[in-house]
Design a protein around this motif. Sequence first.
Motif, PDB file in Angstrom:
ATOM      1  N   UNK A  34      18.925  10.223   9.231  1.00  0.00           N
ATOM      2  CA  UNK A  34      20.293  10.540   9.649  1.00  0.00           C
ATOM      3  C   UNK A  34      20.995  11.446   8.665  1.00  0.00           C
ATOM      4  N   UNK A  35      20.337  11.772   7.532  1.00  0.00           N
ATOM      5  CA  UNK A  35      20.974  12.645   6.537  1.00  0.00           C
ATOM      6  C   UNK A  35      20.418  14.064   6.636  1.00  0.00           C
ATOM      7  N   UNK A  36      21.283  15.021   6.287  1.00  0.00           N
ATOM      8  CA  UNK A  36      20.873  16.429   6.289  1.00  0.00           C
ATOM      9  C   UNK A  36      20.041  16.684   5.034  1.00  0.00           C
ATOM     10  N   UNK A  37      18.891  17.328   5.204  1.00  0.00           N
ATOM     11  CA  UNK A  37      18.001  17.561   4.065  1.00  0.00           C
ATOM     12  C   UNK A  37      18.478  18.793   3.303  1.00  0.00           C
ATOM     13  N   UNK A  38      18.883  18.545   2.083  1.00  0.00           N
ATOM     14  CA  UNK A  38      19.384  19.615   1.225  1.00  0.00           C
ATOM     15  C   UNK A  38      18.196  20.351   0.612  1.00  0.00           C
ATOM     16  N   UNK A  39      18.364  21.647   0.357  1.00  0.00           N
ATOM     17  CA  UNK A  39      17.222  22.409  -0.204  1.00  0.00           C
ATOM     18  C   UNK A  39      16.845  21.928  -1.612  1.00  0.00           C
ATOM     19  N   UNK A  40      17.763  21.227  -2.287  1.00  0.00           N
ATOM     20  CA  UNK A  40      17.461  20.745  -3.643  1.00  0.00           C
ATOM     21  C   UNK A  40      16.711  19.411  -3.670  1.00  0.00           C
ATOM     22  N   UNK A  41      16.571  18.790  -2.503  1.00  0.00           N
ATOM     23  CA  UNK A  41      15.812  17.526  -2.453  1.00  0.00           C
ATOM     24  C   UNK A  41      14.335  17.864  -2.611  1.00  0.00           C
ATOM     25  N   UNK A  42      13.696  17.181  -3.528  1.00  0.00           N
ATOM     26  CA  UNK A  42      12.283  17.476  -3.792  1.00  0.00           C
ATOM     27  C   UNK A  42      11.400  16.638  -2.874  1.00  0.00           C
ATOM     28  N   UNK A  43      10.861  17.283  -1.838  1.00  0.00           N
ATOM     29  CA  UNK A  43       9.974  16.573  -0.912  1.00  0.00           C
ATOM     30  C   UNK A  43       8.535  16.891  -1.271  1.00  0.00           C
ATOM     31  N   UNK A  44       7.686  15.889  -1.205  1.00  0.00           N
ATOM     32  CA  UNK A  44       6.281  16.129  -1.558  1.00  0.00           C
ATOM     33  C   UNK A  44       5.377  16.090  -0.331  1.00  0.00           C
ATOM     34  N   UNK A  45       5.928  15.592   0.785  1.00  0.00           N
ATOM     35  CA  UNK A  45       5.089  15.441   1.983  1.00  0.00           C
ATOM     36  C   UNK A  45       5.847  15.905   3.216  1.00  0.00           C
ATOM     37  N   UNK A  46       5.109  16.198   4.305  1.00  0.00           N
ATOM     38  CA  UNK A  46       5.798  16.517   5.564  1.00  0.00           C
ATOM     39  C   UNK A  46       6.762  15.390   5.943  1.00  0.00           C
ATOM     40  N   UNK A  47       7.810  15.736   6.649  1.00  0.00           N
ATOM     41  CA  UNK A  47       8.800  14.725   7.028  1.00  0.00           C
ATOM     42  C   UNK A  47       9.190  14.873   8.502  1.00  0.00           C
ATOM     43  N   UNK A  48       9.455  13.751   9.132  1.00  0.00           N
ATOM     44  CA  UNK A  48       9.905  13.802  10.526  1.00  0.00           C
ATOM     45  C   UNK A  48      11.395  14.125  10.552  1.00  0.00           C
ATOM     46  N   UNK A  49      11.771  15.088  11.415  1.00  0.00           N
ATOM     47  CA  UNK A  49      13.172  15.466  11.546  1.00  0.00           C
ATOM     48  C   UNK A  49      13.554  15.382  13.025  1.00  0.00           C
ATOM     49  N   UNK A  50      14.865  15.309  13.293  1.00  0.00           N
ATOM     50  CA  UNK A  50      15.295  15.254  14.703  1.00  0.00           C
ATOM     51  C   UNK A  50      15.190  16.653  15.304  1.00  0.00           C
ATOM     52  N   UNK A  51      15.040  16.710  16.635  1.00  0.00           N
ATOM     53  CA  UNK A  51      14.947  18.027  17.309  1.00  0.00           C
ATOM     54  C   UNK A  51      16.325  18.652  17.428  1.00  0.00           C
TER      55      UNK A  51
END
Length: 445
Positions: free
Chosen positions: A428-445
């Motif tokens: 439910x949160x907007x993914x900020x470009x500064x968030x360090x993601x290491x894996x693919x993530x499911x997002x809403x359409x």
Amino acid sequence: MNTPIYSQLIKHQQENRSSFHTPGHKCSDFLPKELLRLDFTELPDTDALYEAEGIILETEKNLSRLFDTERTVISSGGCTLAIQTMIKLAFDRSVRMGHRTHRMLFARNSHRSAVNTMALLGIDPVWVYPKSECGLFTGRTEAEDIETILNDNPDISAVYLTSPNYYGEISDIAAISEVCHRKNAILMVDNAHGSHLAFGGENLHPIHLGADMTACSLHKTLPVLTGGAVCNINHPDLVRYVKESMSLFGSTSPSYPIMCSIDLCCDYLLNGSGKRDYTLLEETTKHIKKIAEEKNLLLPERFGLCDPLRICINTSLAGISGKMQEQYFAEHHIDCEFCDGENAVLICTPFNSEEDFSRLETAVRDLPVIAKRHSFSVHIPAVPEKICTPREAMLAPGETVSPENAAGRTAADTACPCPPGVPVIMPGEKIDENIHLTQPIKVTL
Ligand SMILES: Cc1ncc(COP(=O)(O)O)c(C=O)c1O
């Protein structure tokens, strides 16, 4: 034989490595081998977990004496099931009180099992951020922050936090429970890592310090089979509904070997040498922590109260990454519970052998300090923008995207390095470009 799991576990066992990770029994001889031959099911003479009135109820009463609670119930579905049970109980109480909003206060370092439960029940979380000197997942939740949020949100009747956290840091539960009770809110504590805290020199267990409910992962730090946990309740409004709440989430086939291991552990702590063993172990861990401190390695004890038995060594000031530590300990035949970029976390129990502690002491003493740094490289991302509730996001149509394509999208799941299992982004949160993601993530359409 084509037995990938069995063959690898036998191979691992034969390497004779020192386990400083879960489970707390450390594959020692504490649990009798015949446990496997006691894998029965719910029969007329073996009681039933969700309708306990015979032997299971008797053991639960013993556990209740052990933890000094109004009611303690067994889970063979891990702390996750105890967490689901606690949150459902708090949710129902809030409905009974006439609140319509389904909002609850959660510490931001909540484990993903709590976030999944919010989505299942339609709970809208209000976050309180633990205060931390050295990392995103570290830190303690503070009573005054909780008081401020409860003052501003009179519709919130339940507070949920994690203490101790993965690194052993303990929040001031006595002060927090005083605030919660003054505001007629109940306090739930995810005490997954602190089941043993009632059995040391000082009773630091959150139920003793005023929490209304705790979820305790017995298997992490006590001699219990993986999956063994309890939900402790010390609030008269909640006791009556506990089995009903647990059965909503739990398997209809609870494991008797797991429940039996809880029974044996309870007897060891109530009637055997358990309390003495756990108290004595504090001397050993204190000694190893002192060696680390003398080498200028940073321990979370520097910032406040910690679990006496958890050893968490932060090597950032010594110029060594947590991952380098992991490799170093592995070379010494020591398996840590977890290493992140700056910390190595080790779980010690009386079921570690003398050889384990002697290896650990040597390894800590000889740990090479590469360079002296004087500040942390901690990056704590800004509070993400909330687009919708966890339930709306997790049940919405979605797609899985790579970390590079995630910025600007709304998370439909937690993004969660595991361990520690604490999400860096919530559904439910907007993914900020500064968030360090290491894996693919499911997002809403
Ligand atoms: C803080 C915390 N809460 C809950 C859990 C879930 O516990 P379990 O694996 O017993 O279901 C974990 C597991 O690591 C945890 O670290």
